[in-house]
Design an enzyme around this catalytic site. Sequence first.
Site, PDB file in Angstrom:
ATOM      1  N   SER A 113       0.879  -1.381   0.015  1.00  0.00           N
ATOM      2  CA  SER A 113       0.121  -0.074  -0.180  1.00  0.00           C
ATOM      3  C   SER A 113       0.925   1.043   0.059  1.00  0.00           C
ATOM      4  O   SER A 113       2.144   1.161   0.605  1.00  0.00           O
ATOM      5  CB  SER A 113      -0.993   0.039   1.289  1.00  0.00           C
ATOM      6  OG  SER A 113      -1.530   1.086   1.074  1.00  0.00           O
ATOM      7  N   TYR A 160      -1.831  -0.631  10.376  1.00  0.00           N
ATOM      8  CA  TYR A 160      -1.953  -0.702   8.779  1.00  0.00           C
ATOM      9  C   TYR A 160      -0.513  -0.236   8.263  1.00  0.00           C
ATOM     10  O   TYR A 160       0.024  -0.885   7.394  1.00  0.00           O
ATOM     11  CB  TYR A 160      -3.301   0.275   8.372  1.00  0.00           C
ATOM     12  CG  TYR A 160      -3.303  -0.288   7.018  1.00  0.00           C
ATOM     13  CD1 TYR A 160      -3.895  -1.314   6.256  1.00  0.00           C
ATOM     14  CD2 TYR A 160      -3.069   0.748   5.779  1.00  0.00           C
ATOM     15  CE1 TYR A 160      -4.121  -1.793   5.058  1.00  0.00           C
ATOM     16  CE2 TYR A 160      -3.279   0.528   4.554  1.00  0.00           C
ATOM     17  CZ  TYR A 160      -3.911  -0.953   4.113  1.00  0.00           C
ATOM     18  OH  TYR A 160      -4.198  -1.154   2.789  1.00  0.00           O
TER      19      TYR A 160
END
Length: 257
Positions: A139, A152
């Site tokens: 990501s 995350y």
Amino acid sequence: MSKLVFITGASSGLGQALAWRYYQAGFTLALVARRVAELQAWVDAQGISADRCRIYSADVAVSDSIVAAGQACLVDQGVPDVVIANAGISIGMDSAVRGDLDVMTRTLAINLTGVAATFYPFVAAMAARGDGRLVGIGSVAGIRGLPGHGAYCASKAGVISYCESLRGELRPTGVKVVTICPGYIDTPLTQKNTYGMPFLMSPEAFSDKAFKTIEDGSSYQVIPWQMGVVAKLLRILPNSLFDKALSGRARKARSTE
């Protein structure tokens, strides 16, 4: 015989879009999810033929579970040409809250350790064959830490570094390790976000770009390209400017919010 792709997190979002893109390209599917009934309903609704799709039940957070699914795939369908470790979760955390440490533990188990456990059953077989693609979904959030996104961001930074390490290890074998870092993609994972999401992309557009990246065997790609530019800028931005730019930015919702 058609090529085989193994995809985790295939019951929704990016995994589902990638599964459909690969099916359209003529691949046979090995799809993994916890929500097997939901995945089966989608497969049936799309008219995907049973002889070109097998569904495996696994919890990527439990290494033995996803390893067993991979081993079952080897027995039932053979060695995949492409393995996409896509399963992931995104939950906000606050390090001052004890319960959020458990959120971080689960996030790392799924998003990071789960990638390695997904690859594990196939590494030796692919290396022996001298070909294959192992794809880790990172990501842009793995480039730098974002307030409220500690779990995350840490997990996706780990995916980027892990895949880079594995790429070097497997280079002599002919197996390619591909790292794909999505920006903001319109999936259930992002639809709950309360902050701006620049260059928001549809799952279908993402899957087209990802498919080409994987087929080309590129080592690293940010999708969409505009977020690749943002990622490069984030890497070089001094901490003082980076912190100021993110001051007051809305945080990712926590599990209790």
